[in-house]
Design an enzyme around this catalytic site. Structure first.
Site, PDB file in Angstrom:
ATOM      1  N   ARG A 184       0.836  -1.197   0.000  1.00 28.22           N
ATOM      2  CA  ARG A 184       0.000   0.000   0.000  1.00 28.22           C
ATOM      3  C   ARG A 184       0.877   1.255   0.000  1.00 28.22           C
ATOM      4  NH1 ARG A 184      -4.895   1.440   4.227  1.00 28.22           N
ATOM      5  NH2 ARG A 184      -3.290   1.073   5.820  1.00 28.22           N
ATOM      6  N   ASP A 472      -3.801   3.525  14.301  1.00 26.08           N
ATOM      7  CA  ASP A 472      -2.938   4.012  13.235  1.00 26.08           C
ATOM      8  C   ASP A 472      -3.369   5.425  12.883  1.00 26.08           C
ATOM      9  OD1 ASP A 472      -5.225   3.778  11.669  1.00 26.08           O
ATOM     10  OD2 ASP A 472      -4.423   2.204  10.367  1.00 26.08           O
TER      11      ASP A 472
END
Length: 556
Positions: A184, A472
């Site tokens: 990603r 996150d």
């Protein structure tokens, strides 16, 4: 700056005439060259980055401008709708996406995580079907992490990654079958300030984090992945429109041509994690149909996107405590049901999201609660038709796999499942009423979690276990944006106390007083970032933008 000669492993050969001419667009390295960085930042790799920026950098800026205009329109009362100008795409029943590439046929459990050497080895030994190798929300974009992550991936793909920790423990990949890697890159909005692109007119600008992450990984690993029977696969984050998807598709097609790789070799899975993208799922699949494997329900960024777009639209769009915004509230159910239906209609995999609960090997009670919560989450996803799901910890893989095994059996997916008679309206996606209060504990938790996460992020850690939840950048964005919205919409907590900047300042002070301070911690800087992104009148689109520019940029 002179770049050291690359290491012995040769990259993919460049074919054709796509390489930039002398005196054309160029990338200049402005960050320091740490140990082994020359193996990644080779002259040929940097030339490829320059070509990507030359061809696609201008369109990237155009798409970012489109985002700003769209956010302004929503803020001024123009709700998103399913587009009239793309109705023909949605109504054409004949087109399909490329689907799974080699190694992506069974995605029932995917593990997510950053790309430092230890986490890379742990992910490859985890037993998951897929590893989301995250250079985005689970990675703090320090220069060391950006290039160090590329080194980890390059070494791992070639079977030579070994890591020795500070306490002398050695980590190696020992699994007979390792997960398929899906990398990603950072979203379109993020710059890479350690590389400077100069265009044909001589204008210099920061490089694009997206193009840097994608370009370096593809340059060094695409052929090795193909030779291993898999391929160069990517998760695409933070998309807001089908035009952005078209841009990625053009990047993919150009890169395949640049290296003489068959068109359609790349596979992309798009995270539907912004509100505008939820209204263009079919259009996004259509634009990426040559390269698309599926969509993912990126729940945390999706919640953040709703808050960001509707932060000034009044009390009707104010969400309660973050813990109350679950996947079973009506607007989140509508979003995931539409995603599964859209994917299966077009031959794409529907991948579920990540429950934030994580086990604690030192606390059986916490672990039991995490397993119970994750099992319920994955049972719901498998029952709703998802083809796979995410976990954030290796110990949760058996729990998630059991729920999907119970539904899938030996089948690799649920694409053959009959489509439900489902009609999701725009109103269903926008009705965010939950009917729960904002509590004093909820405000306190948001302040505490955001500051503790930012503190770790400033130290180079992008995925952080806080209060037995995996945090996150996306979950930190929810925390700070809720605080901003609650203040600016004049909200009160359940005891009637108004949420003001002064009220939050008191919580910041209490949190800092209770924090376990150590020499070299970044709590004061983290509090400063939080004040900037949660307490100021202006709302930064992403907390990572000012924090990165202020604290993470190194000079050579």
């Amino acid at each position: 700056m002179t770049i050291p000669t690359a290491s012995p492993t040769a990259p993919i050969r460049i074919v054709g005439t796509a390489a930039p001419a002398v005196g054309g667009p160029a990338i200049r390295i402005t960050g320091p060259l740490h140990d082994r960085f020359g193996e990644i930042l080779t002259p040929a790799a940097v030339a490829f980055l320059a070509e990507l920026h030359h061809r696609f950098g201008g369109r990237r800026h155009d798409r970012l401008a489109d985002r700003m205009r769209r956010r302004f329109e929503i803020g001024n009362g123009h709700d998103p709708r399913f587009r009239d100008d793309t109705r023909h795409i949605r109504e054409d029943a004949d087109w399909r996406v490329a689907g799974a590439g080699p190694g992506l046929e069974d995605r029932r459990v995917e593990i997510t995580g950053p790309t430092d050497p230890k986490m890379t080895i742990n992910a490859l030994n985890s037993g998951a079907k897929v590893w989301l190798a995250d250079q985005e929300d689970a990675t703090s974009p320090t220069w060391q992490n950006v290039i160090g992550g590329q080194l980890s991936l390059r070494d791992a793909i070639r079977g030579r990654l070994v890591h020795t920790s500070e306490d002398g423990r050695e980590y190696r990949v020992t699994a007979e079958r390792t997960p398929t890697i899906v990398m990603r890159p950072r979203g379109w909005h993020l710059p890479e300030k350690h590389l400077e692109f100069t265009d044909r007119t001589g204008r210099a600008m920061d490089a694009s984090g997206s193009l840097v992450d994608f370009g370096l990984y593809f340059f060094h690993n695409a052929q090795a992945l193909i030779d291993a029977g898999r391929g160069p696969y990517f998760y695409i984050a933070k998309l807001e429109s089908s035009e952005e998807a078209r841009l990625w598709n053009d990047v993919f097609s150009f890169s395949e041509e640049y290296f003489g790789i068959p068109r359609g070799t790349i596979r992309a899975t798009v995270l539907i994690e912004t509100l505008p993208a939820a209204f263009e799922m079919e259009e996004i699949l259509f634009e990426l149909r040559e390269h698309c494997a599926g969509l993912n329900a990126g729940r945390w960024d999706y919640i953040f996107s709703i808050i960001k777009n509707y932060r000034g639209r009044g009390a009707r769009f104010v969400l309660p405590d973050r813990s109350e915004v679950t996947m079973t509230v009506p607007f989140m159910r509508a979003y995931t049901e539409l995603l599964v239906q859209t994917c299966h209609r077009r031959g794409a995999y529907a991948i579920g999201g990540m429950s934030a609960f994580i086990p604690n090997r030192r606390d059986p009670e916490v672990t039991a609660r995490a397993i119970e919560k994750v099992a319920a989450d994955k049972k719901r996803e498998a029952g709703d038709g998802f083809d796979g799901t995410w976990v954030a910890h290796p110990d949760l893989i058996p729990t998630a796999q059991a729920e999907f095994d119970a539904v899938l059996g030996e089948r690799p997916n649920q694409l053959d499942r009959p489509l439900p008679d489902l009609q999701v309206r725009a109103e269903d996606l926008l009705d965010v009423h939950i009917g729960r209060p904002i509590t004093a504990d909820g405000v306190r938790d948001n302040v505490s979690v955001a500051i503790r996460y930012i503190e770790a992020w400033l130290r180079g850690i992008g995925a952080v276990a806080i209060d037995n939840l995996m945090e996150d950048a996306a979950t930190a964005e929810i925390s700070r944006s809720q605080v901003w919205q609650w203040i600016n919409q004049g909200q009160v907590v359940d005891d009637g106390t108004e949420i003001t900047a002064e009220y939050v300042e008191g919580l910041i002070g209490a949190m800092l007083a209770e924090a376990p301070r150590t020499a070299g911690d970044r709590f004061d800087d983290a509090a400063a970032v939080f004040r900037e992104v949660a307490l100021q009148p202006e709302f930064p689109a992403f907390l990572t933008l000012p924090a990165y520019a202020r604290f993470l940029v190194e000079t050579a």
